[in-house]
Structure formats: structure tokens, C-alpha cells
Enzyme design. Structure first.
Site, PDB file in Angstrom:
ATOM      1  N   ARG A 187      -9.713   0.612   9.055  1.00  0.00           N
ATOM      2  CA  ARG A 187      -9.362  -0.782   9.314  1.00  0.00           C
ATOM      3  C   ARG A 187     -10.443  -1.494  10.119  1.00  0.00           C
ATOM      4  O   ARG A 187     -10.291  -2.688  10.414  1.00  0.00           O
ATOM      5  CB  ARG A 187      -8.064  -0.843  10.111  1.00  0.00           C
ATOM      6  CG  ARG A 187      -6.801  -1.033   9.276  1.00  0.00           C
ATOM      7  CD  ARG A 187      -5.623  -0.895  10.213  1.00  0.00           C
ATOM      8  NE  ARG A 187      -4.455  -1.631   9.886  1.00  0.00           N
ATOM      9  CZ  ARG A 187      -3.339  -1.072   9.388  1.00  0.00           C
ATOM     10  NH1 ARG A 187      -3.303   0.195   9.067  1.00  0.00           N
ATOM     11  NH2 ARG A 187      -2.279  -1.809   9.217  1.00  0.00           N
ATOM     12  N   ARG A 237      -0.942  -9.449  13.146  1.00  0.00           N
ATOM     13  CA  ARG A 237      -1.451  -8.356  12.297  1.00  0.00           C
ATOM     14  C   ARG A 237      -2.370  -8.926  11.211  1.00  0.00           C
ATOM     15  O   ARG A 237      -3.384  -8.303  10.870  1.00  0.00           O
ATOM     16  CB  ARG A 237      -0.280  -7.563  11.699  1.00  0.00           C
ATOM     17  CG  ARG A 237       0.429  -6.727  12.767  1.00  0.00           C
ATOM     18  CD  ARG A 237       1.855  -6.365  12.379  1.00  0.00           C
ATOM     19  NE  ARG A 237       1.939  -5.397  11.306  1.00  0.00           N
ATOM     20  CZ  ARG A 237       3.044  -5.221  10.550  1.00  0.00           C
ATOM     21  NH1 ARG A 237       4.116  -5.957  10.752  1.00  0.00           N
ATOM     22  NH2 ARG A 237       3.043  -4.304   9.613  1.00  0.00           N
ATOM     23  N   ARG A 269      11.373  -1.674  12.219  1.00  0.00           N
ATOM     24  CA  ARG A 269      10.061  -1.753  12.871  1.00  0.00           C
ATOM     25  C   ARG A 269       9.941  -3.053  13.658  1.00  0.00           C
ATOM     26  O   ARG A 269      10.060  -4.135  13.080  1.00  0.00           O
ATOM     27  CB  ARG A 269       8.948  -1.716  11.791  1.00  0.00           C
ATOM     28  CG  ARG A 269       8.717  -0.339  11.241  1.00  0.00           C
ATOM     29  CD  ARG A 269       7.643  -0.344  10.175  1.00  0.00           C
ATOM     30  NE  ARG A 269       6.375  -0.945  10.595  1.00  0.00           N
ATOM     31  CZ  ARG A 269       5.277  -0.917   9.869  1.00  0.00           C
ATOM     32  NH1 ARG A 269       5.269  -0.334   8.697  1.00  0.00           N
ATOM     33  NH2 ARG A 269       4.174  -1.485  10.326  1.00  0.00           N
ATOM     34  N   LYS A 290       0.833  -1.213   0.000  1.00  0.00           N
ATOM     35  CA  LYS A 290       0.000   0.000   0.000  1.00  0.00           C
ATOM     36  C   LYS A 290       0.869   1.266   0.000  1.00  0.00           C
ATOM     37  O   LYS A 290       0.633   2.177  -0.781  1.00  0.00           O
ATOM     38  CB  LYS A 290      -0.917   0.031   1.242  1.00  0.00           C
ATOM     39  CG  LYS A 290      -1.824  -1.182   1.382  1.00  0.00           C
ATOM     40  CD  LYS A 290      -2.765  -1.049   2.579  1.00  0.00           C
ATOM     41  CE  LYS A 290      -2.105  -1.079   3.941  1.00  0.00           C
ATOM     42  NZ  LYS A 290      -1.444  -2.349   4.294  1.00  0.00           N
ATOM     43  N   ARG A 299      11.677  -6.588   4.977  1.00  0.00           N
ATOM     44  CA  ARG A 299      11.575  -5.153   5.266  1.00  0.00           C
ATOM     45  C   ARG A 299      12.080  -4.863   6.674  1.00  0.00           C
ATOM     46  O   ARG A 299      12.718  -3.853   6.917  1.00  0.00           O
ATOM     47  CB  ARG A 299      10.110  -4.710   5.103  1.00  0.00           C
ATOM     48  CG  ARG A 299       9.900  -3.228   5.358  1.00  0.00           C
ATOM     49  CD  ARG A 299       8.497  -2.780   4.983  1.00  0.00           C
ATOM     50  NE  ARG A 299       7.521  -3.022   6.041  1.00  0.00           N
ATOM     51  CZ  ARG A 299       6.221  -2.758   5.943  1.00  0.00           C
ATOM     52  NH1 ARG A 299       5.724  -2.264   4.828  1.00  0.00           N
ATOM     53  NH2 ARG A 299       5.397  -2.992   6.939  1.00  0.00           N
TER      54      ARG A 299
HETATM   55  P1  AMP Z   1       0.786   0.033   9.075  1.00  0.00           P
HETATM   56  O1  AMP Z   1       1.936   0.971   8.942  1.00  0.00           O
HETATM   57  O2  AMP Z   1      -0.387   0.437   8.239  1.00  0.00           O
HETATM   58  O3  AMP Z   1       1.193  -1.404   8.873  1.00  0.00           O
HETATM   59  O4  AMP Z   1       0.287   0.141  10.589  1.00  0.00           O
HETATM   60  C1  AMP Z   1       1.129  -0.223  11.657  1.00  0.00           C
HETATM   61  C2  AMP Z   1       0.326  -0.318  12.936  1.00  0.00           C
HETATM   62  O5  AMP Z   1      -0.254   0.962  13.241  1.00  0.00           O
HETATM   63  C3  AMP Z   1      -0.846  -1.282  12.916  1.00  0.00           C
HETATM   64  O6  AMP Z   1      -0.437  -2.615  13.168  1.00  0.00           O
HETATM   65  C4  AMP Z   1      -1.702  -0.712  14.052  1.00  0.00           C
HETATM   66  O7  AMP Z   1      -1.152  -1.033  15.314  1.00  0.00           O
HETATM   67  C5  AMP Z   1      -1.528   0.782  13.843  1.00  0.00           C
HETATM   68  N1  AMP Z   1      -2.552   1.332  12.920  1.00  0.00           N
HETATM   69  C6  AMP Z   1      -2.333   1.905  11.712  1.00  0.00           C
HETATM   70  N2  AMP Z   1      -3.492   2.276  11.138  1.00  0.00           N
HETATM   71  C7  AMP Z   1      -4.468   1.926  12.000  1.00  0.00           C
HETATM   72  C8  AMP Z   1      -5.895   2.009  11.976  1.00  0.00           C
HETATM   73  N3  AMP Z   1      -6.556   2.528  10.939  1.00  0.00           N
HETATM   74  N4  AMP Z   1      -6.575   1.526  13.054  1.00  0.00           N
HETATM   75  C9  AMP Z   1      -5.942   1.005  14.115  1.00  0.00           C
HETATM   76  N5  AMP Z   1      -4.603   0.862  14.192  1.00  0.00           N
HETATM   77  C10 AMP Z   1      -3.868   1.316  13.145  1.00  0.00           C
END
Ligand code: AMP
Length: 190
Positions: free
Chosen positions: A89, A146, A134, A14, A128
């Protein structure tokens, strides 16, 4: 105005694709994960709260995430449109996004899911994690958690947006350029 939602499990591409799409269509890219990581880096109250969830691979609570997303949109009053990456989400987030956009006389143009198998995604994320630093990318059990969060809370949004005739999905396996071309085919037909 074009407002896009990019769906896909962690590692689906994404963020990478949003970088191309934002310059091609001149959109503002909002990644809620990036905004949380920025807050963690700067040790804000929001960052401290989010970190405990993120480190485990759990979703951050809806209210916190929704307020943050709305603030990010408000920071860009002149935007030609937005790419929402990693938001919504949950169904609560999707409903509040619709209501928020409606109050601003805006709406979602379409949502696109990048599809890939779990095994492919685990491989990409562990790779990654070697450079991203991370913690949620470096441990297979956190990655699987996740995916579970995605399956339980985010996957139901497929029917939410299908009911609005706004759900599309594309094959997320291939070269970056091939996937960009697939996305653009969908976006140009919206
Ligand atoms: P991402 O960078 O999109 O993989 O997000 C990393 C982490 O951020 C996720 O595993 C959640 O802990 C948190 N996070 C990101 N976006 C959301 C969302 N829309 N709702 C809840 N948690 C989020």
C-alpha cells in the site's frame, strides 16, 4: 508460479474476488487487513499496535506491515503462488516486496486494480459495516480518510508497477461474476 497483487480502494471487492481466484488458480490468499484483524481479535502485541491506526482509517507503519507480510509468506513454503490483497500500500512496501521475493527467487506476475467511484464505495462500505462490525466501515469520515490514504500513498504504485510493465486495471462495477471474468481475462494473459 503466479503471484498477484490486487489493488483497489476499500470496498472495491479485493477480498471477495480473491476468494474466487485463490480456488481457481490454487493460490494462497494473504490479506494484510485480515491478518491485522485476527491479531486484534486475539489481543496480540501486533494487534494492539495496529488497532490504533486501523480504527482511524490510517495505514499501519510500513516496518510492522512488511515484517508481518514476510512472516505470512514464510508460513507457506509449498505455495504455488500468492494473492496479495491490501499489500503493498506504499512505495516502501512495494520495494521491499520486490526485494523479498527476489531473495526467494520469486517475483510479482502482475498487479490488477479494481476501479470504482468513491460514491459507490462509500455505499458498499456503509452497507458492509452493518454486518461486519468493523469500526472503520461504520463512519463515513473514517471511510473518506481511508480513501485519502489510498490516494496519497497507494495510488502512486500505479506508476511503480507500470514502469515494470505489470500494472493492469479493470472496471470494478458490475456483478461479482462479471468482475471475476474480467480478472481472469487479465490473469490468463499474464
Ligand atoms: P483492509 O482490510 O485491506 O481494508 O485494511 C484495513 C486496515 O488495515 C487499513 O485501513 C490499515 O489500517 C490496515 N492495513 C491493511 N493492510 C495494510 C498495509 N499494507 N499497510 C498499512 N496498513 C494496512
Amino acid at each position: 508460479m503466479i503471484n498477484l497483487v490486487l489493488f483497489g480502494k476499500p470496498g472495491a471487492g479485493k477480498g471477495t474476488q480473491a476468494e474466487f481466484l485463490k480456488s481457481h488458480y490454487q493460490l494462497v490468499h494473504i490479506s494484510t487487513g485480515d491478518v491485522f484483524r485476527y491479531n486484534i481479535k486475539n489481543a496480540t502485541d501486533l494487534g494492539k499496535l495496529a488497532q490504533s491506526y486501523m480504527d482511524k482509517g490510517d495505514l499501519v507503519p510500513d516496518e510492522v506491515t512488511i515484517n508481518m507480510l514476510e512472516a505470512e509468506v514464510e508460513k507457506n513454503p509449498a505455495a504455488k503462488g500468492f494473492i496479495f490483497d491490501g499489500f503493498p500500500r506504499t512505495e516502501a512496501q512495494a520495494k521491499s516486496l520486490d526485494a523479498f521475493l527476489e531473495r526467494k527467487a520469486m517475483s510479482i506476475s502482475g498487479t490488477i486494480a479494481l476501479e470504482a467511484t468513491d460514491d459507490e464505495l462509500v455505499e458498499r462500505l456503509l452497507k458492509r459495516g452493518e454486518t461486519s462490525g468493523r469500526p472503520d466501515d461504520q463512519d463515513e469520515s473514517k471511510i473518506r480518510n481511508r480513501f485519502d490514504e489510498y490516494n496519497q500513498k497507494t495510488a502512486p504504485l500505479r506508476s511503480f508497477y507500470t514502469a515494470q510493465n505489470k500494472f493492469h486495471s479493470i472496471n470494478g462495477i458490475g456483478s461479482i461474476e462479471e468482475i471475476t471474468a474480467r480478472l481472469m481475462t487479465v490473469i490468463d494473459a499474464l
